[in-house]
Enzyme design. Structure first.
Site, mmCIF file in Angstrom:
data_model
loop_
_atom_site.group_PDB
_atom_site.id
_atom_site.type_symbol
_atom_site.label_atom_id
_atom_site.label_comp_id
_atom_site.label_asym_id
_atom_site.label_seq_id
_atom_site.Cartn_x
_atom_site.Cartn_y
_atom_site.Cartn_z
ATOM 1 N N PHE A 37 0.871 -1.418 -0.001
ATOM 2 C CA PHE A 37 -0.076 -0.031 -0.100
ATOM 3 C C PHE A 37 0.865 1.253 -0.065
ATOM 4 O O PHE A 37 1.669 1.476 0.786
ATOM 5 C CB PHE A 37 -1.019 0.200 1.330
ATOM 6 C CG PHE A 37 -1.913 1.143 1.133
ATOM 7 C CD1 PHE A 37 -2.942 1.214 0.360
ATOM 8 C CD2 PHE A 37 -1.368 2.330 1.851
ATOM 9 C CE1 PHE A 37 -3.846 2.238 0.154
ATOM 10 C CE2 PHE A 37 -2.129 3.383 1.709
ATOM 11 C CZ PHE A 37 -3.345 3.444 1.116
ATOM 12 N N LYS A 68 2.746 11.272 6.867
ATOM 13 C CA LYS A 68 1.933 11.105 7.819
ATOM 14 C C LYS A 68 2.678 11.899 9.169
ATOM 15 O O LYS A 68 2.353 13.069 9.505
ATOM 16 C CB LYS A 68 1.840 9.790 8.021
ATOM 17 C CG LYS A 68 1.071 9.005 7.087
ATOM 18 C CD LYS A 68 0.527 7.828 7.339
ATOM 19 C CE LYS A 68 -0.105 7.158 6.188
ATOM 20 N NZ LYS A 68 -1.407 7.864 5.851
ATOM 21 N N ASP A 70 9.698 2.630 1.503
ATOM 22 C CA ASP A 70 8.615 3.547 1.907
ATOM 23 C C ASP A 70 8.402 3.604 3.283
ATOM 24 O O ASP A 70 7.715 2.542 3.938
ATOM 25 C CB ASP A 70 7.335 2.972 1.194
ATOM 26 C CG ASP A 70 6.029 3.897 1.389
ATOM 27 O OD1 ASP A 70 6.244 4.736 2.327
ATOM 28 O OD2 ASP A 70 5.022 3.676 0.842
#
Length: 419
Positions: A153, A267, A238
């Site tokens: 994801f 984030k 990531d």
């Protein structure tokens, strides 16, 4: 001990109902949120419009690693609002250089390219990897390929979902961007076999969050680093969810003593205040970009840069990384003692808890059923892939807060199993 709440969702008062109806009337249905309407928050706790309090055990998928309204971060944000919030990147601003320096020093990288969202950072890393492949490695034009992992994801843009295997993210959104080769996560043999002369990068999450907090086999990341280095391929890590303290280290890949060529961060980098992301890594790799080839109106704006620098300052102490390790050990021990749990996967303060599929019955999947009932009792969490409950409470959570989480989850599992 149970979560503190003055009511529950089944008897939600008028304010919540009105807000939910308003959302349904005018909002696109790209989410299916629990029927909770939050209005304020502090630390690890939030309050809805009806005055009910909830323990936030999701923390915005790590975007709220420092909790809600951390005083250091909100003070910096308020101060910056009084000076300068946005300039075009056609000009320098006085906050961006310090942010780039602070993030590079924190993460042990050389160069930082700021963006806004995590998906933008991944898209940027894809573009940079391809440009590096053409301009440095010598791959023929239009032939660059990137190896990715199954269960990944990395966002929901068209290019990113092109290499996803999640049907809900892909179905109905093609045609897709070519140039990606997907291999099973954790299978170093399959990854090595997928690399060809046209491969420019391997893009992986050090831990797969959306997939259910999937932790790769011991030594996998080190093997990826060895294979990519030996084959002249970039390793792009990531760390948007896994990094910046969540796993108990600034970079999750540090735990395997791995240094990638490029990292994506996001984030938590915005402190739960503003979207901030970045690609960071080797100067010679990011240096392939030329002025005008890539950019962002808001990427690197002074408001975001000021908050990002403050986040780097908090992480530079090591306090939050240590808290994730200590509190994660406490939470993990509690979760593994619960009935109705079929598996617990965790690293730092990040857990995927698989529950008995029979709990959900015919109408709702087990993970969703558990999360709905948790919210009724004052704990907010999110399900994924049917039977998994994801838990990623803020790093400012206390041991007693975690006891509330474990006790409440235990009560829910026992009651749903009896029901």
């Amino acid at each position: 001990m149970t979560a503190v709440t003055s009511g529950n969702m089944s008897t939600a008062r008028t304010a919540s109902r009105e807000q939910i109806l308003l959302a349904e009337a005018h909002g696109a249905t790209n989410y299916a949120p629990l029927p909770v309407v939050l209005a304020s928050g502090e630390g690890a706790w939030v309050t809805d419009v009806d005055g009910n309090r909830y323990l936030d055990a999701l923390a915005g998928y790590s975007a709220l690693n420092f909790g809600h309204r951390h005083p250091v971060l909100t003070e910096v944000a308020h101060r910056q609002l009084d000076t300068l919030t946005l300039t075009a990147r056609a000009f320098h601003n006085d906050r961006l250089p310090a942010f780039q320096r602070d993030l590079a020093e924190l993460t042990g990288t050389e160069t930082v390219l700021p963006m806004n969202t995590g998906a933008e950072a991944v898209e940027t890393a894809v573009k940079v990897s391809r440009a590096w492949g053409y301009r440095v490695k010598g791959v023929a034009p239009g032939r660059a390929r990137i190896v990715v992992a199954g269960g990944n994801f990395h966002g929901r843009t068209t290019t990113v979902v092109s290499f996803s295997d999640d049907d809900s993210a892909r179905d109905g959104f093609g045609p897709f961007t070519p140039g990606f080769d997907r291999v099973p996560y954790g299978d170093i043999g399959a990854l090595a076999a997928a690399i060809t002369d046209d491969t420019v990068a391997v893009l992986l999450e050090p831990v797969q969050g959306e997939a259910g907090v999937i932790i790769p086999p011991e030594g996998y990341l080190r093997a990826v680093r060895e294979v990519t280095a030996s084959r002249g391929v970039l390793f792009v890590c990531d760390e948007i969810q896994a990094g910046l303290g969540r796993c108990g280290a600034t970079r999750c890949s540090e735990l395997d003593d791995v240094t990638a060529d490029l990292y994506t961060f996001g984030k938590a980098l915005g402190g739960g205040i503003v979207p901030v992301s970045a690609v960071a890594g080797r100067r010679d790799v990011l240096g392939v970009l030329r002025p005008g080839e890539h950019g962002s109106t808001f990427g690197g704006n002074p408001f975001a840069a000021a908050v990002g620098s403050a986040v780097c300052g908090l992480l530079a102490t090591g306090e939050y990384q240590g808290a994730a390790r200590e509190l994660g050990a406490h939470l993990g021990a509690g979760l593994r003692s619960l009935p109705g749990v079929t598996a617990v996967r965790g690293i730092g303060l990040w857990f995927g808890v698989d529950v008995d599929p029979a709990i959900g019955g015919d109408d709702v999947e087990a993970g969703r059923a558990v999360c709905v009932e948790l919210a009724r009792r004052g704990v907010l969490a999110k399900e994924t892939h049917g039977v998994t409950v994801r838990l990623s409470p803020p790093l400012v959570v206390t041991r007693s807060d975690l006891d509330v989480l474990v006790d409440t989850l235990g009560e829910v599992l026992r009651d749903l199993t009896r029901g």
